[in-house]
Design an enzyme around this catalytic site. Structure first.
Site, mmCIF file in Angstrom:
data_model
loop_
_atom_site.group_PDB
_atom_site.id
_atom_site.type_symbol
_atom_site.label_atom_id
_atom_site.label_comp_id
_atom_site.label_asym_id
_atom_site.label_seq_id
_atom_site.Cartn_x
_atom_site.Cartn_y
_atom_site.Cartn_z
ATOM 1 N N GLY A 1 -43.544 43.019 -99.096
ATOM 2 C CA GLY A 1 -42.932 44.295 -98.934
ATOM 3 C C GLY A 1 -42.324 44.937 -97.746
ATOM 4 N N SER B 1 -42.767 36.334 -99.307
ATOM 5 C CA SER B 1 -41.873 37.261 -98.475
ATOM 6 C C SER B 1 -42.627 37.802 -97.109
ATOM 7 C CB SER B 1 -41.291 38.608 -99.258
ATOM 8 O OG SER B 1 -40.186 39.098 -98.599
#
Length: 569
Positions: free
Chosen positions: A167, A245
């Site tokens: 995120g 990520s």
């Protein structure tokens, strides 16, 4: 005319609409949905509300343990109450640490339900973040959910996988789409813990100048697990970190933190945007100064800092992220708030810019085939001609690097739709090639690395409106998450097969440090010259490996510098 000021977003894996709205992890949000929403949820004077009072939380936890589905585990810090979903795993939500605003967190000494949960079936509220309803988050958010196979017995010595969500360090939670760890726990016969950590300014912008609070949160999460997992059948010495990520970026920060090394045995990094590097100390100081100005609080004025509403902090964070690249270009536009190489906690860049440390942990590094797909195809919704490629490359890389890229022959701009080579460039530049460079360095300095690329995925909710990501053969950023967790809704035969394979490989990696499993195609470990990138899903090549293309050792990181080399970070 394309607004090329937006090109850095394009190759950073974020939406051109907003720097801070980029990695919303599948959330569907509109301005209207949060306009006028209260900063804090209304007080509930029923049992649910009373159980949020600090003095009653312990009593409520005991009551919950006795009145839930009956699943109880006695731990060194109290009785843990869990619920079963009927799949063969139980779920235990817990607060692993507490922290006052902009102070280092402290590990929980009592088993306590997370904020937002009044019994064992409740789930934690997320950490504060922009563009979501404030009733869905709380500042007291350092929680995790343990998923435990019901077959495990105390002190069985099973491994634990600690998942760190992505995120861009400003959004996400332990309850994000696809992160139910039950099936992964059962398939790997391990405890799966999905944690959350302080995000954005609250995790990285302490006005006093203290750095990496969010990184320290993850360290406390590992220490907490070491204390409690033996009671659930786990081993304190068999913790593997895994994340996607920016979650993978957090793990890279922990790999660069000597003081955290003893807390985990191995690591799995999925789709880490390694090109960005860590922030350096001077850049952090500049960002911090700007943030303090935006809040109106000096570094030493605790009363002012504590009086700030969460709305004011998040608004200042949004402005900071928008201004960051003009404050210091090394911040980029995708993750301007991120871990800092401060020299005390994080002591090495862990990249090609400085001496690489000696290492010994096994790591598993993976990318998806089309990391940059969501950004390229949401920015350019129709086919574009070849002239756009050069403009985009120059806007992102500068003239010198773009010239080398254009002359390389790696990116075929003669195709009818130049979005295709542009997406490949973005994937190579930000994700795939720096991942391969890390693998070579890791092996050269004593570690073992396995590299893979997903050629089969499951469209993540955030990608549902991007036509390219819905096409056969496309595997976009985040499309590996539900494959690994086994949470693909109505999986195809190919998706189900890859889920079974990856969970078997993860099970092997958790226990042996190698993803090789009898009956599956051998996965060759990386060397200093050939990473042997294993193809995951799709129609396999004869060797089962992915061609290097522009990720050959002499191109990216050598002929063409990564951003972290350009900025010396």
């Amino acid at each position: 005319m394309v607004a090329f000021a937006l090109i850095p977003f394009l190759l950073a894996g974020v939406s051109p609409l907003s720097a801070v709205a980029a990695p919303l992890q599948g959330l569907t949000i509109t301005a209207a949905s949060v306009k006028g929403a209260p900063i804090f949820p209304p007080i509930n004077y029923g049992l649910s509300g009373l159980c949020k009072l600090p003095l009653l939380q312990e009593i409520c936890a005991i009551v919950a343990a006795k009145t839930s589905s009956g699943i109880q585990v006695t731990t060194p810090i109290g009785v843990a109450a869990g619920v079963s979903d009927g799949s063969g795993a139980s779920r235990f939500p817990v607060k692993y640490a507490s922290a006052t605003r902009w102070e280092a967190s402290t590990i929980s000494t009592k088993w306590t339900l997370p904020t937002g949960a009044t019994n064992a079936s409740g789930l934690p509220l997320a950490c504060p973040q922009p563009l979501v309803d404030p009733s869905t988050y709380a500042e007291d958010c350092l929680s995790m959910i343990l998923y435990v196979p019901t077959s495990l017995k105390a002190n069985s010595g099973a491994p634990t996988l600690l998942w760190i969500h992505g995120g861009s360090f400003i959004t996400g939670s332990a309850t994000g789409p696809g992160l139910d760890g039950s099936k992964l726990a059962i398939a790997t016969n391990s405890i799966v813990a999905v944690m959350q950590y302080r995000l954005g300014a609250l995790g990285f912008m302490a006005p006093s100048g203290t750095t990496n609070l969010a990184v320290k949160d993850t360290i406390n999460a590992m220490s907490f697990l070491a204390k409690v997992v033996p009671s659930f059948g786990g081993s304190a010495s068999k913790i593997t970190l895994a994340g996607q990520s920016s979650g993978a970026g957090m793990i890279r920060a922990l790999l660069a933190t000597p003081s955290a090394s003893s807390l985990f045995q191995s690591a799995i990094l999925q789709s880490d945007p390694i090109d960005y590097g860590f922030l350096n100390a001077s850049t952090q100081v500049a960002l911090q100064s700007s943030f303090n100005t935006l809040t109106g609080c000096t570094a030493s004025n605790k009363a002012c800092q504590n009086a700030l509403s969460l709305e004011a902090i998040i608004n200042a964070q949004v402005t900071l992220c928008s201004d960051a690249s003009s404050i210091d270009p090394s911040t980029g536009t995708a993750e301007p708030v991120r871990p800092v190489r401060d020299g005390s906690l994080i002591t090495t860049p862990l990249d090609l810019t400085a001496a690489f440390p000696s290492v010994n942990k096994p790591i598993l590094l993976s990318n998806v085939r089309n990391e940059a797909g969501p950004t390229i195809f949401s920015m350019f919704t129709a086919a574009i001609d070849s002239s756009i490629f050069e403009d985009a490359a120059q806007g992102s890389l500068g003239d010198a690097r773009a010239s080398t890229v254009m002359a390389s022959g790696f990116y075929n701009t003669s195709v009818s739709d130049t979005r295709i080579p542009l997406e490949t460039l973005g994937t190579d530049y930000v994700w795939r090639c720096p991942t391969w460079s890390l693998a070579r360095s890791w092996v050269a300095h004593g570690g073992k690395a396995f590299v893979g690329v997903y050629y089969t995925g499951a469209t993540y909710p955030a990608n549902n409106d991007i036509a390219f990501c819905l096409e056969a053969g496309s595997v976009c950023h985040q499309d590996d998450i539900e494959i690994v967790f086994g949470t693909v809704p109505n999986p195809t035969t190919a998706q189900a097969a890859l889920t079974t394979e990856m969970q078997a490989r993860y099970k092997a990696f958790l226990t042996t440090g190698s993803p090789n499993v009898a009956g599956l195609l051998p996965w060759t470990a990386a060397t200093t010259t050939d990473v042997h990138a294993h193809q995951l899903g799709g129609t396999p090549t004869p060797s089962g490996e992915v061609p290097a293309g522009a990720c050959e050792q002499s191109f990216w990181g050598d002929s063409v510098d990564y951003d972290y080399q350009v900025y010396g970070i």
